[in-house]
Scaffold this motif. Structure first.
Motif, PDB file in Angstrom:
ATOM      1  N   LEU A  88       0.816  -1.211   0.000  1.00 11.28           N
ATOM      2  CA  LEU A  88       0.000   0.000   0.000  1.00 11.28           C
ATOM      3  C   LEU A  88       0.847   1.259   0.000  1.00 11.28           C
ATOM      4  O   LEU A  88       1.961   1.279   0.530  1.00 11.28           O
ATOM      5  N   GLY A  89       0.278   2.315  -0.537  1.00  7.39           N
ATOM      6  CA  GLY A  89       0.881   3.631  -0.485  1.00  7.39           C
ATOM      7  C   GLY A  89       0.647   4.245   0.886  1.00  7.39           C
ATOM      8  O   GLY A  89       0.059   3.615   1.779  1.00  7.39           O
ATOM      9  N   PRO A  90       1.084   5.488   1.071  1.00 10.63           N
ATOM     10  CA  PRO A  90       0.901   6.148   2.369  1.00 10.63           C
ATOM     11  C   PRO A  90      -0.577   6.430   2.663  1.00 10.63           C
ATOM     12  O   PRO A  90      -1.415   6.415   1.757  1.00 10.63           O
ATOM     13  N   VAL A  91      -0.867   6.687   3.920  1.00 10.02           N
ATOM     14  CA  VAL A  91      -2.223   7.036   4.341  1.00 10.02           C
ATOM     15  C   VAL A  91      -2.586   8.388   3.736  1.00 10.02           C
ATOM     16  O   VAL A  91      -1.857   9.364   3.898  1.00 10.02           O
ATOM     17  N   GLU A  92      -3.708   8.426   3.018  1.00  8.74           N
ATOM     18  CA  GLU A  92      -4.153   9.682   2.404  1.00  8.74           C
ATOM     19  C   GLU A  92      -5.403  10.252   3.080  1.00  8.74           C
ATOM     20  O   GLU A  92      -5.730  11.411   2.896  1.00  8.74           O
ATOM     21  N   LEU A  93      -6.076   9.426   3.837  1.00  9.58           N
ATOM     22  CA  LEU A  93      -7.245   9.842   4.608  1.00  9.58           C
ATOM     23  C   LEU A  93      -7.317   8.904   5.794  1.00  9.58           C
ATOM     24  O   LEU A  93      -7.104   7.701   5.648  1.00  9.58           O
ATOM     25  N   ASP A  94      -7.580   9.451   6.983  1.00 12.10           N
ATOM     26  CA  ASP A  94      -7.612   8.595   8.165  1.00 12.10           C
ATOM     27  C   ASP A  94      -8.908   8.783   8.950  1.00 12.10           C
ATOM     28  O   ASP A  94      -9.754   9.596   8.588  1.00 12.10           O
ATOM     29  N   GLY A  95      -9.009   8.041  10.023  1.00 12.58           N
ATOM     30  CA  GLY A  95     -10.225   8.022  10.835  1.00 12.58           C
ATOM     31  C   GLY A  95     -10.583   9.325  11.515  1.00 12.58           C
ATOM     32  O   GLY A  95     -11.709   9.487  11.970  1.00 12.58           O
ATOM     33  N   SER A  96      -9.652  10.274  11.583  1.00  6.83           N
ATOM     34  CA  SER A  96      -9.976  11.548  12.228  1.00  6.83           C
ATOM     35  C   SER A  96     -11.031  12.322  11.437  1.00  6.83           C
ATOM     36  O   SER A  96     -11.646  13.247  11.967  1.00  6.83           O
ATOM     37  N   HIS A  97     -11.258  11.965  10.187  1.00  7.63           N
ATOM     38  CA  HIS A  97     -12.247  12.647   9.354  1.00  7.63           C
ATOM     39  C   HIS A  97     -13.570  11.900   9.278  1.00  7.63           C
ATOM     40  O   HIS A  97     -14.471  12.311   8.554  1.00  7.63           O
ATOM     41  N   ILE A  98     -13.686  10.791   9.995  1.00 10.72           N
ATOM     42  CA  ILE A  98     -14.941  10.042  10.029  1.00 10.72           C
ATOM     43  C   ILE A  98     -15.757  10.554  11.208  1.00 10.72           C
ATOM     44  O   ILE A  98     -15.339  10.474  12.350  1.00 10.72           O
ATOM     45  N   SER A  99     -16.922  11.098  10.910  1.00 11.77           N
ATOM     46  CA  SER A  99     -17.761  11.651  11.970  1.00 11.77           C
ATOM     47  C   SER A  99     -18.806  10.655  12.450  1.00 11.77           C
ATOM     48  O   SER A  99     -19.426  10.862  13.487  1.00 11.77           O
ATOM     49  N   GLU A 100     -18.984   9.563  11.702  1.00 13.27           N
ATOM     50  CA  GLU A 100     -19.991   8.565  12.087  1.00 13.27           C
ATOM     51  C   GLU A 100     -19.655   7.228  11.450  1.00 13.27           C
ATOM     52  O   GLU A 100     -19.197   7.178  10.313  1.00 13.27           O
ATOM     53  N   LEU A 114     -20.354   4.997   6.709  1.00  7.50           N
ATOM     54  CA  LEU A 114     -19.426   5.989   7.253  1.00  7.50           C
ATOM     55  C   LEU A 114     -19.862   7.367   6.788  1.00  7.50           C
ATOM     56  O   LEU A 114     -20.359   7.521   5.668  1.00  7.50           O
ATOM     57  N   LYS A 115     -19.656   8.341   7.631  1.00  2.00           N
ATOM     58  CA  LYS A 115     -19.914   9.723   7.242  1.00  2.00           C
ATOM     59  C   LYS A 115     -18.633  10.510   7.472  1.00  2.00           C
ATOM     60  O   LYS A 115     -18.047  10.456   8.559  1.00  2.00           O
ATOM     61  N   LEU A 116     -18.198  11.240   6.440  1.00  5.92           N
ATOM     62  CA  LEU A 116     -16.985  12.038   6.530  1.00  5.92           C
ATOM     63  C   LEU A 116     -17.315  13.485   6.870  1.00  5.92           C
ATOM     64  O   LEU A 116     -18.366  14.000   6.473  1.00  5.92           O
ATOM     65  N   ASP A 117     -16.389  14.139   7.571  1.00  7.98           N
ATOM     66  CA  ASP A 117     -16.547  15.572   7.813  1.00  7.98           C
ATOM     67  C   ASP A 117     -16.205  16.308   6.510  1.00  7.98           C
ATOM     68  O   ASP A 117     -15.841  15.698   5.499  1.00  7.98           O
ATOM     69  N   ALA A 118     -16.308  17.636   6.508  1.00  4.86           N
ATOM     70  CA  ALA A 118     -16.096  18.426   5.292  1.00  4.86           C
ATOM     71  C   ALA A 118     -14.688  18.239   4.727  1.00  4.86           C
ATOM     72  O   ALA A 118     -14.513  18.042   3.511  1.00  4.86           O
ATOM     73  N   GLU A 119     -13.683  18.284   5.574  1.00  4.00           N
ATOM     74  CA  GLU A 119     -12.307  18.108   5.097  1.00  4.00           C
ATOM     75  C   GLU A 119     -12.101  16.688   4.561  1.00  4.00           C
ATOM     76  O   GLU A 119     -11.454  16.489   3.527  1.00  4.00           O
ATOM     77  N   GLY A 120     -12.638  15.697   5.249  1.00  6.14           N
ATOM     78  CA  GLY A 120     -12.536  14.320   4.795  1.00  6.14           C
ATOM     79  C   GLY A 120     -13.219  14.111   3.449  1.00  6.14           C
ATOM     80  O   GLY A 120     -12.715  13.384   2.594  1.00  6.14           O
ATOM     81  N   THR A 121     -14.376  14.743   3.253  1.00  3.55           N
ATOM     82  CA  THR A 121     -15.082  14.648   1.975  1.00  3.55           C
ATOM     83  C   THR A 121     -14.220  15.214   0.849  1.00  3.55           C
ATOM     84  O   THR A 121     -14.106  14.622  -0.226  1.00  3.55           O
ATOM     85  N   ASN A 122     -13.589  16.353   1.110  1.00  2.53           N
ATOM     86  CA  ASN A 122     -12.713  16.971   0.110  1.00  2.53           C
ATOM     87  C   ASN A 122     -11.521  16.063  -0.204  1.00  2.53           C
ATOM     88  O   ASN A 122     -11.193  15.839  -1.375  1.00  2.53           O
ATOM     89  N   LEU A 123     -10.866  15.518   0.826  1.00  9.13           N
ATOM     90  CA  LEU A 123      -9.726  14.623   0.615  1.00  9.13           C
ATOM     91  C   LEU A 123     -10.136  13.361  -0.143  1.00  9.13           C
ATOM     92  O   LEU A 123      -9.422  12.900  -1.041  1.00  9.13           O
ATOM     93  N   PHE A 124     -11.297  12.800   0.218  1.00  7.81           N
ATOM     94  CA  PHE A 124     -11.773  11.576  -0.427  1.00  7.81           C
ATOM     95  C   PHE A 124     -12.109  11.837  -1.900  1.00  7.81           C
ATOM     96  O   PHE A 124     -11.804  11.016  -2.768  1.00  7.81           O
TER      97      PHE A 124
END
Length: 184
Positions: A88-100, A114-124
């Motif tokens: 695998l490559g490096p972590v590009e999105l982690d659990g800190s952006h999961i709100s639910e 899963l529900k992502l916060d605004a920053e997580g949605t942008n990264l995803f």
């Protein structure tokens, strides 16, 4: 003339009115407190679980996948639940952006929502946009939970929403267990 004790006028009759009012107020107060407690407990039962740490869940690009060869993973390899060895490559999105995170059901199929916060949605969105249109395994996105790849779907087009699903023909218990792993 001297007044005799038996001549004393009787005390005014206050009746039971004030006592009834006090009892009624106490009963209303108890009912309000009990209702408040029930509402608080009911709200907590349905509160979505949130991950405890950023490292519980990771979204990483798949660099290489070798089916059925992950009995003892080599350095930088992560095993999948199906025995596939993933580089695998490096972590590009982690659990800190999961709100639910919660087990959910659609028809007879169980999955983890899963529900992502605004920053997580942008990264995803950026991540899935960069994966879309590539050839396997360069278009696969590994979802790692507790150092194990739970799924590695191919991304055919950008995913722009904040609501994600981890599906895999789960039973209710498996979906609940996975949601519990995500939430720590």
């Amino acid at each position: 003339m001297t007044q005799q004790p038996w001549d004393t006028p009787p005390a005014p009759n206050r009746g039971r009115g004030p006592l009834v009012v006090v009892i009624a107020l106490v009963v209303v107060l108890i009912a309000l407190v009990a209702t408040g407690v029930v509402l608080v407990l009911k709200r907590d039962d349905h509160k979505p679980a949130q991950p405890h740490t950023a490292q519980v869940v990771q979204f990483r690009r798949v660099l290489k996948a070798t089916a059925g060869t992950c009995s003892t993973p080599a350095p930088q390899m992560v095993c999948g639940t199906d025995g596939t060895a993933y580089l695998l490559g490096p972590v590009e999105l982690d659990g800190s952006h999961i709100s639910e995170a919660r087990a959910q059901q659609r028809d007879t199929t169980w999955y983890v929502g899963l529900k992502l916060d605004a920053e997580g949605t942008n990264l995803f969105t950026k991540l899935t946009t960069s994966l879309a249109g590539k050839q396997p395994p360069a278009n696969q996105l590994a979802i790692v939970v507790g150092n194990q790849v739970v799924t590695a779907p191919t991304i055919s087009s950008p995913i722009t929403g904040s609501q994600l699903e981890i599906s895999g023909n789960y039973t209710k218990q498996q979906a609940e267990d996975l949601a519990a792993k995500i939430t720590g």
